[in-house]
Design a protein around this motif. Structure first.
Motif, mmCIF file in Angstrom:
data_model
loop_
_atom_site.group_PDB
_atom_site.id
_atom_site.type_symbol
_atom_site.label_atom_id
_atom_site.label_comp_id
_atom_site.label_asym_id
_atom_site.label_seq_id
_atom_site.Cartn_x
_atom_site.Cartn_y
_atom_site.Cartn_z
ATOM 1 N N ASN A 285 0.639 -1.080 0.050
ATOM 2 C CA ASN A 285 0.037 0.028 -0.084
ATOM 3 C C ASN A 285 0.910 1.385 -0.006
ATOM 4 O OD1 ASN A 285 -2.508 1.246 -0.022
ATOM 5 N ND2 ASN A 285 -2.711 1.406 2.216
ATOM 6 N N LEU A 286 1.881 1.126 -0.789
ATOM 7 C CA LEU A 286 2.850 2.255 -0.942
ATOM 8 C C LEU A 286 2.750 2.679 -2.400
ATOM 9 C CD1 LEU A 286 6.063 1.493 1.216
ATOM 10 C CD2 LEU A 286 4.144 2.976 1.895
ATOM 11 N N ALA A 287 2.673 3.904 -2.535
ATOM 12 C CA ALA A 287 2.723 4.406 -4.292
ATOM 13 C C ALA A 287 4.121 3.897 -4.421
ATOM 14 C CB ALA A 287 2.663 5.840 -4.096
ATOM 15 N N PRO A 288 3.964 3.245 -5.945
ATOM 16 C CA PRO A 288 5.389 2.879 -6.365
ATOM 17 C C PRO A 288 6.229 4.044 -6.714
ATOM 18 C CG PRO A 288 3.601 1.788 -7.366
ATOM 19 C CD PRO A 288 2.870 2.941 -6.509
ATOM 20 N N ASP A 289 7.464 4.085 -6.336
ATOM 21 C CA ASP A 289 8.242 5.161 -6.765
ATOM 22 C C ASP A 289 8.463 5.268 -8.281
ATOM 23 O OD1 ASP A 289 10.186 7.055 -6.773
ATOM 24 O OD2 ASP A 289 11.888 6.045 -6.028
ATOM 25 N N ALA A 290 8.062 6.496 -9.043
ATOM 26 C CA ALA A 290 8.183 6.598 -10.228
ATOM 27 C C ALA A 290 9.436 6.761 -10.779
ATOM 28 C CB ALA A 290 7.363 7.698 -10.737
ATOM 29 N N LYS A 291 10.432 7.078 -9.940
ATOM 30 C CA LYS A 291 11.875 7.251 -10.389
ATOM 31 C C LYS A 291 12.865 6.180 -10.181
ATOM 32 C CE LYS A 291 12.733 11.329 -8.488
ATOM 33 N NZ LYS A 291 13.845 11.239 -7.812
ATOM 34 N N ALA A 292 11.962 4.959 -9.626
ATOM 35 C CA ALA A 292 12.881 3.729 -9.388
ATOM 36 C C ALA A 292 13.601 3.361 -10.454
ATOM 37 C CB ALA A 292 12.019 2.675 -8.528
ATOM 38 N N PRO A 293 15.148 3.294 -10.095
ATOM 39 C CA PRO A 293 15.828 2.625 -11.365
ATOM 40 C C PRO A 293 15.275 1.598 -12.034
ATOM 41 C CG PRO A 293 17.015 3.271 -9.670
ATOM 42 C CD PRO A 293 15.837 3.480 -9.153
ATOM 43 N N PHE A 294 15.266 1.115 -13.094
ATOM 44 C CA PHE A 294 14.901 -0.156 -13.738
ATOM 45 C C PHE A 294 13.098 -0.338 -13.915
ATOM 46 C CE2 PHE A 294 19.113 -1.010 -12.498
ATOM 47 C CZ PHE A 294 19.825 -1.454 -13.740
ATOM 48 N N VAL A 295 12.527 -0.045 -12.863
ATOM 49 C CA VAL A 295 11.180 -0.749 -12.573
ATOM 50 C C VAL A 295 10.088 0.424 -12.319
ATOM 51 C CG1 VAL A 295 11.813 -3.021 -11.473
ATOM 52 C CG2 VAL A 295 11.378 -1.000 -10.103
ATOM 53 N N GLY A 296 10.687 1.915 -12.096
ATOM 54 C CA GLY A 296 9.866 2.892 -12.125
ATOM 55 C C GLY A 296 9.232 3.192 -13.424
ATOM 56 N N VAL A 297 7.846 4.072 -13.182
ATOM 57 C CA VAL A 297 7.034 4.176 -14.309
ATOM 58 C C VAL A 297 7.858 5.042 -15.344
ATOM 59 C CG1 VAL A 297 5.688 5.817 -13.349
ATOM 60 C CG2 VAL A 297 4.707 4.500 -15.201
ATOM 61 N N SER A 298 8.843 5.933 -14.719
ATOM 62 C CA SER A 298 9.571 6.862 -15.277
ATOM 63 C C SER A 298 11.034 6.606 -15.655
ATOM 64 C CB SER A 298 9.723 8.226 -14.262
ATOM 65 O OG SER A 298 8.739 8.697 -13.909
ATOM 66 N N ALA A 299 11.154 5.205 -15.372
ATOM 67 C CA ALA A 299 12.548 4.889 -15.573
ATOM 68 C C ALA A 299 13.175 5.000 -17.211
ATOM 69 C CB ALA A 299 12.849 3.690 -15.099
ATOM 70 N N PHE A 300 11.998 4.758 -17.995
ATOM 71 C CA PHE A 300 12.417 4.903 -19.416
ATOM 72 C C PHE A 300 11.633 6.041 -20.282
ATOM 73 C CE2 PHE A 300 13.827 0.692 -17.608
ATOM 74 C CZ PHE A 300 15.054 0.755 -18.152
ATOM 75 N N ALA A 301 11.131 6.796 -19.243
ATOM 76 C CA ALA A 301 10.330 7.978 -19.886
ATOM 77 C C ALA A 301 11.234 9.262 -20.307
ATOM 78 C CB ALA A 301 9.374 8.527 -18.805
ATOM 79 N N HIS A 302 11.078 9.461 -21.781
ATOM 80 C CA HIS A 302 11.974 10.331 -22.156
ATOM 81 C C HIS A 302 11.129 11.812 -22.529
ATOM 82 C CE1 HIS A 302 14.929 7.445 -22.625
ATOM 83 N NE2 HIS A 302 13.970 6.544 -23.157
ATOM 84 N N LYS A 303 11.791 12.911 -21.966
ATOM 85 C CA LYS A 303 10.816 14.151 -22.201
ATOM 86 C C LYS A 303 11.658 15.078 -23.027
ATOM 87 C CE LYS A 303 8.680 17.525 -18.773
ATOM 88 N NZ LYS A 303 8.453 17.584 -17.409
ATOM 89 N N GLY A 304 12.819 15.345 -22.632
ATOM 90 C CA GLY A 304 13.646 16.081 -23.726
ATOM 91 C C GLY A 304 13.515 15.918 -25.014
ATOM 92 N N GLY A 305 13.337 16.922 -25.893
ATOM 93 C CA GLY A 305 13.233 16.814 -27.297
ATOM 94 C C GLY A 305 14.169 16.088 -27.911
ATOM 95 N N MET A 306 15.616 16.425 -27.487
ATOM 96 C CA MET A 306 16.822 15.712 -28.000
ATOM 97 C C MET A 306 16.923 14.221 -27.784
ATOM 98 S SD MET A 306 19.593 18.500 -28.678
ATOM 99 C CE MET A 306 19.371 20.271 -28.830
#
Lengths: 520, 520
Positions: A285-306
């Motif tokens: 019952n903990l919100a998963p850490d979005a920035k967690a290495p390998f498994v986070g929802v943001s771990a392979f999320a790319h935002k910068g245009g380049m």
């Protein structure tokens, strides 16, 4: 995968013991059984599941766990060395450890002289006997025994001879593995490397590592200990634990296996890492850490245009491992920074042959920039952006037209919504109340629309977030509302911005409904 | 504090640039100005604040930032090397960097041959000229120039000669600092140590480090780079950034300064670390990470019984640094004693002779626990907690009684509030409209009260924040509203919790007014 393919590393997960000492963590017996199944499915070697001496719930768990058929993992019960002056066979905690009826036990003992004298308040020699006797007691009872040398690194710093004597006592007692614990989490990885290497040279016994994250270096310390010769790594899959947590095994396992070629879990299971980590976070019952290495929802999320441009050309240009290798996914975030690369997949849904250099793409990029300047944000609200793109391409089909709404709040905490709208040329007026204005609005809208669009019944809101923009102006400021919805099969996000929180919520809510009607 | 007291390390925060590339991060111009003030107050050396070439909002920020008087920090504008075949003086991005009018610029250039050839699609020699020419252009314009060698560690692995040639080109161009970037976050700390040491030997120029956290080792990599000779560390205070984020400076700074004796920020500012990290998290509208090393709310929270016993005897038995050294607090999670310590100063304002063991203190600790369980949080709302304490001690003097309120929202975006209350036995009914329900409520309340309490005219709301508590239930979930108010002399915070956002806002709003009336 590399030079150490035959180097087997024992993964020892203590989510259910040290993890349970994290703030806000509280497992039921059923939670614990679920987590054991998930960890066993991932293929860890050992699961430390509690301290039956200090906790009745843990004893109840061990009773039920005996009926489980585990594929790869062995259960471990955890407890301390016997009390001063009491032989283990008469010590209540040692006896309850036997009651847990596990193949393995982990026994922790003091290896920092200051702790022995001032916290335990025992003689230094006495502590050595307690360690040796306790380990021997469990070995003679047929258990595999892990000796956790508490505070080993701090102990070594202050009295190295004594810290090593404690390890010797455990080895004499017959310990199967000497686990070096950085209990306070204050030791740097280079020091862990140096001392682990030294212990590996001095002892024939297997050597393990147990790191805490108080310096933010638990993963690095664990990996460096393995490089120095440790073959056993303790941690918790999601890094939960006392204070700043334990080493996160969801970070350590892929670092060792995917990047250094050690064998931690069966190779075929690595792609289950992300789903296992998220399932355990859910049970905890903990919100998963979005920035967690390998498994986070943001771990392979790319935002910068380049970055988006680079990854589109060659994935490893901005990814240190392939997301699918750990069961994760690449994502391109829609934002003013991401440029046209990110909007093309959405645009192509409605105009398959459109190019990145087309007038439509340029116009839509301009609209996105303008809306973001007004406070819109589409990273978590792709459904709203898809509606913007659709309308821009002239695909807009209106499922309903709003004529008017009115929301009334009374101080008895009820909110009522009155909504008048037109569907297929017919006018509908509905009203509903709710525990807040958005709740009332949602209910009134559905009342009006469900008779025309019955599949809306499957849809529900699962998250609602409010962000005040330019907060200097306080209650007259603009607000951004993000809503997440699901119909069981898919999850989508929508956004609304306004000076009025009710109006912003209305926009996000109607976008969500329109998106559902659109996708059917 | 240690062996390196005179070793000055430049702290370079990029929350506003690389941090803004984190998922869910979106700064307004006002947010950016607030964050610059907070970082400057902490005493960092450099603040990288955006990319004026890629983003209009960033240019607007730099215009406004020129009016700020900073104590310690210098602003840095960020951009890439000039385009292929275009001299910097004709490159639109280079020119917009000059428009930012900062003392310093950070220029990133490719140092991985694969990136040059396949992503940038340039010749290797051509890229060297682009690096050298761009750096020289800004040096000649009088700027301090940081050269960010993108992908340096990956580049070195695949073509070490070329990676070093890129650094040489930047040095020839006159770069003040060569920053080695682990752009993909895939490099381990031992490798970072080795390569940083090698670069420090080869170049006279200052060397910096820029780590990402994709292996969960960004803090370790940054510290190891400093040990190898780097004197400049880039990161973001709370570790936000692309994918898994950047090195968290709130971890790196105390590791370097408190544990290794380097000088990163003025020693007297270290105790502001925790409050600065939390204020910036609040501005970013991200829930602060409870487990964050040093600054997290759980970083010194002890839950295991033996840990609490140990820390009570000797704090360093389970704490690697003293919590107050970084402005954090020790907490005992299972003991209500921790609660009492915190509430005594407030209780003593109204009952000076009360003791920690009194019935009143025990009762108030119990009330606090209950309210926190309901979702109240008083860290940023001490005024509300003071009112709770006052009422509990029977000091409550009611300045007004609410009889009823009603808030009406129409879809033309106006909200109206109708309020009926009693002051000094007199009933008052007022109404007001506003740009949202809270705005309307605030205006109607003041209309009614200002005739009785004219000094309310001096008071105004300066911040309004909403957080959804258990978001699983979406719009029926509980919300917490935090309001910050000021009368010019003092700033205070109040809180309200309810399933209804209007009701939660009402509670926080009336607390704020009551507090002002109380203090006069």
């Amino acid at each position: 995968m590399g030079e150490h393919m035959n180097n087997k590393i024992e993964i020892f997960d203590t989510t259910l013991r040290d993890g349970a000492q994290g703030e806000g963590v509280n497992f039921s017996v059923v939670d614990k059984l679920d987590i054991v199944s998930a960890l066993d499915g991932l293929g860890v070697a050992y699961i430390e599941a509690g301290n039956p001496g200090s906790n009745q719930k843990d004893l109840a768990f061990f009773e039920r766990a005996q009926g489980m058929r585990l594929k790869s993992a062995r259960l471990v019960a955890f407890g301390s060395t016997t009390r001063r002056g009491v032989p283990p066979k008469h010590d209540q905690n040692c006896l309850s450890l036997l009651d847990a009826n596990t193949e393995c036990v982990a026994i922790f003992g003091k290896s920092w002289d200051m702790h022995v004298k001032q916290v335990l308040r025992a003689e230094l020699g006495e502590n050595l006997s307690m360690v040796e006797d306790t380990v021997r007691f469990f070995r003679e009872a047929g258990k595999e025994v892990f000796f956790d040398a508490e505070h080993f690194f701090d102990g070594f710093k202050h009295n190295r001879e004594y810290a090593l004597k404690v390890l010797e006592a455990a080895a004499r007692g017959g310990a199967d593995c000497l686990v070096l614990c950085d209990t306070n989490g204050g030791c740097f990885p280079d020091r862990i490397y140096e001392l682990t290497g030294r212990v590996c040279t001095l002892f024939q016994t297997r050597v393990g590592i147990h790191c805490h994250n108080d310096c933010g270096m638990a993963a690095a310390g664990s990996v460096m200990a393995v490089k120095a010769g440790a073959c056993h790594v303790q941690g918790t899959l999601n890094g939960i634990g006392e204070r700043c947590g334990n080493a996160a095994l969801s970070t350590v396992i892929p670092n060792l296996q995917e990047k250094l070629g050690y064998a931690c879990i069966p190779a075929g299971n690595m792609a289950r890492l992300t789903e296992t980590a998220r399932a355990i976070a859910e049970t905890t019952n903990l919100a998963p850490d979005a920035k967690a290495p390998f498994v986070g929802v943001s771990a392979f999320a790319h935002k910068g245009g380049m970055h988006i441009d680079g990854v589109s050309k060659i994935s490893r240009s901005f990814e240190h491992v392939a997301p699918e290798s750990v069961g994760n996914k690449r994502r391109f975030l829609t934002s003013e920074m991401s440029g046209r690369g990110a909007i093309m997949p959405i645009l192509r849904k409605y105009a398959p042959n459109i190019s990145k250099d087309s007038k439509e793409a340029a116009e839509l990029a301009g609209i996105l920039k303008k809306l973001e300047f007004e406070g819109y944000q589409y990273e978590a609200a792709e459904a709203s952006f898809e509606l913007v793109a659709r309308r821009h391409l002239g695909h807009g089909r209106s499922f309903f037209d709003l004529i008017s709404y009115r929301i009334i709040n009374e101080q008895d905490n009820t909110s009522s919504a009155l909504i008048k709208l037109r569907v297929d040329g017919k006018e509908e007026v509905t009203a509903a109340d709710g525990s807040g204005p958005v709740h009332a609005m949602d209910r009134a809208l559905r009342k009006a629309l469900e008779m025309f669009y019955p599949n809306l019944k499957k849809m529900r809101l699962i998250d609602y977030k409010v962000r005040v923009l330019e907060s200097r102006d306080a209650t007259a400021a603009r607000v951004r509302v993000l809503i997440q919805s699901t119909d069981g099969a898919e999850v989508w996000g929508t956004v609304g911005v306004s000076a009025n929180i009710i109006d912003a919520s209305w926009k996000a809510l109607t976008d969500s409904i329109e998106y559902k009607l659109l996708k059917g």
